[in-house]
Design an enzyme around this catalytic site. Sequence first.
Site, PDB file in Angstrom:
ATOM      1  N   ASP A 248      -8.466 -12.521  -6.659  1.00  0.00           N
ATOM      2  CA  ASP A 248      -7.856 -13.955  -6.627  1.00  0.00           C
ATOM      3  C   ASP A 248      -6.656 -14.304  -7.389  1.00  0.00           C
ATOM      4  OD1 ASP A 248      -8.443 -16.698  -6.048  1.00  0.00           O
ATOM      5  OD2 ASP A 248     -10.081 -16.913  -7.740  1.00  0.00           O
TER       6      ASP A 248
ATOM      7  N   LYS B 205      -7.046 -13.561  -2.483  1.00  0.00           N
ATOM      8  CA  LYS B 205      -7.305 -15.186  -2.243  1.00  0.00           C
ATOM      9  C   LYS B 205      -6.481 -15.745  -2.883  1.00  0.00           C
ATOM     10  CE  LYS B 205     -10.826 -17.398  -4.158  1.00  0.00           C
ATOM     11  NZ  LYS B 205     -10.132 -18.530  -4.986  1.00  0.00           N
TER      12      LYS B 205
ATOM     13  N   GLU C 188      -5.435 -20.302  -3.677  1.00  0.00           N
ATOM     14  CA  GLU C 188      -5.865 -21.693  -3.429  1.00  0.00           C
ATOM     15  C   GLU C 188      -4.594 -22.529  -2.699  1.00  0.00           C
ATOM     16  OE1 GLU C 188      -7.178 -23.436  -6.972  1.00  0.00           O
ATOM     17  OE2 GLU C 188      -8.753 -21.836  -7.188  1.00  0.00           O
TER      18      GLU C 188
ATOM     19  N   GLU D 129     -14.712 -25.089  -0.802  1.00  0.00           N
ATOM     20  CA  GLU D 129     -15.133 -25.673  -1.920  1.00  0.00           C
ATOM     21  C   GLU D 129     -15.423 -26.974  -2.107  1.00  0.00           C
ATOM     22  OE1 GLU D 129     -13.911 -23.352  -5.539  1.00  0.00           O
ATOM     23  OE2 GLU D 129     -15.163 -24.575  -6.642  1.00  0.00           O
TER      24      GLU D 129
END
Length: 306
Positions: A103, A132, A134, A201
């Site tokens: 992440d 990953k 966001e 999410e």
Amino acid sequence: MSAGGAQGGAATGPAPRSPRPKVTARTIREMKARGERIVSVTAYDYPTARLADEAGVDLILVGDSLGMVVLGYESTIPVTMAEMMHHVRAVVRAEPRALVVADLPFASFQASPADAVRNSARFLKRGAEAVKLEGGRRVLPQVEAILAADIPVLGHLGLTPQSVHAFGGYRVQARGKGEADMLLEDALALERAGVFAIVLEGIPRELGGDVSRALSIPTIGIGAGAECDGQVLVLHDLIGLSFGRPARFVRRYAEVGDTIRSAVASFRDDVRSGRYPSAEETYAAAPDEAPPKAGPEVRAKSSCES
Ligand code: KIV
């Protein structure tokens, strides 16, 4: 470390490793077409990565949630690249068959595509197989730059924890039509860019279903309903090793925290009462020799001695 642990483990030997083939980003993408649900958990260290892999998960996420779960931060915002890399390396040493995704923490990619590529590459040099990050269309230049460097990308939309201050708390996102449409546009943009899957999410289950049906790549939900193409949970939530009230979507499959507390309390009682150690748990001197001085050959090596 006990003598029955990593140093003295010859009695039991390492568990046989899974013969299953290595999972790649391509495998994950293709699972949707085959109608196979993707199973993912977080792991931040060698033992949990090994156990999760032996349990047969498809994807191990070294999430920046480690900041809150194992480092005790209030949010994921303080997590640094150095902290992430330390944990990525520990997970990679478990040699998982599952895909290992690292992440990108707050401030490691937002400022520029160049930052995003440089930090993603640092993860890959430590053995991660994908990253990953966001965000949707506003981080598209970063996503495109990472993909152009041949690094697979997992997207993440909805309640993205690095935006906690902008959201005003950890609130379910995209409940209204306008926001839901924007999230769907973000997901389509990430898919067009070439991400292999998207984490959804903290969004309404209807939206989780709509986005999953609109995409040909898989969605991996966490608090996004049952119609996502897979599910991810923070391992420590799933096994009952986290503190505070769990989120609504968390299902606890074990109470490892209770097990640890009660095991340590039993050890405490045994030490205080003199029941530990027993004769079987001590070493005897050779019959015709004086008792040896305490030395490395008779002591379990402590974790301080390297
Ligand atoms: O950091 C993390 O663990 C995550 C998952 C909860 C998706 O982003």
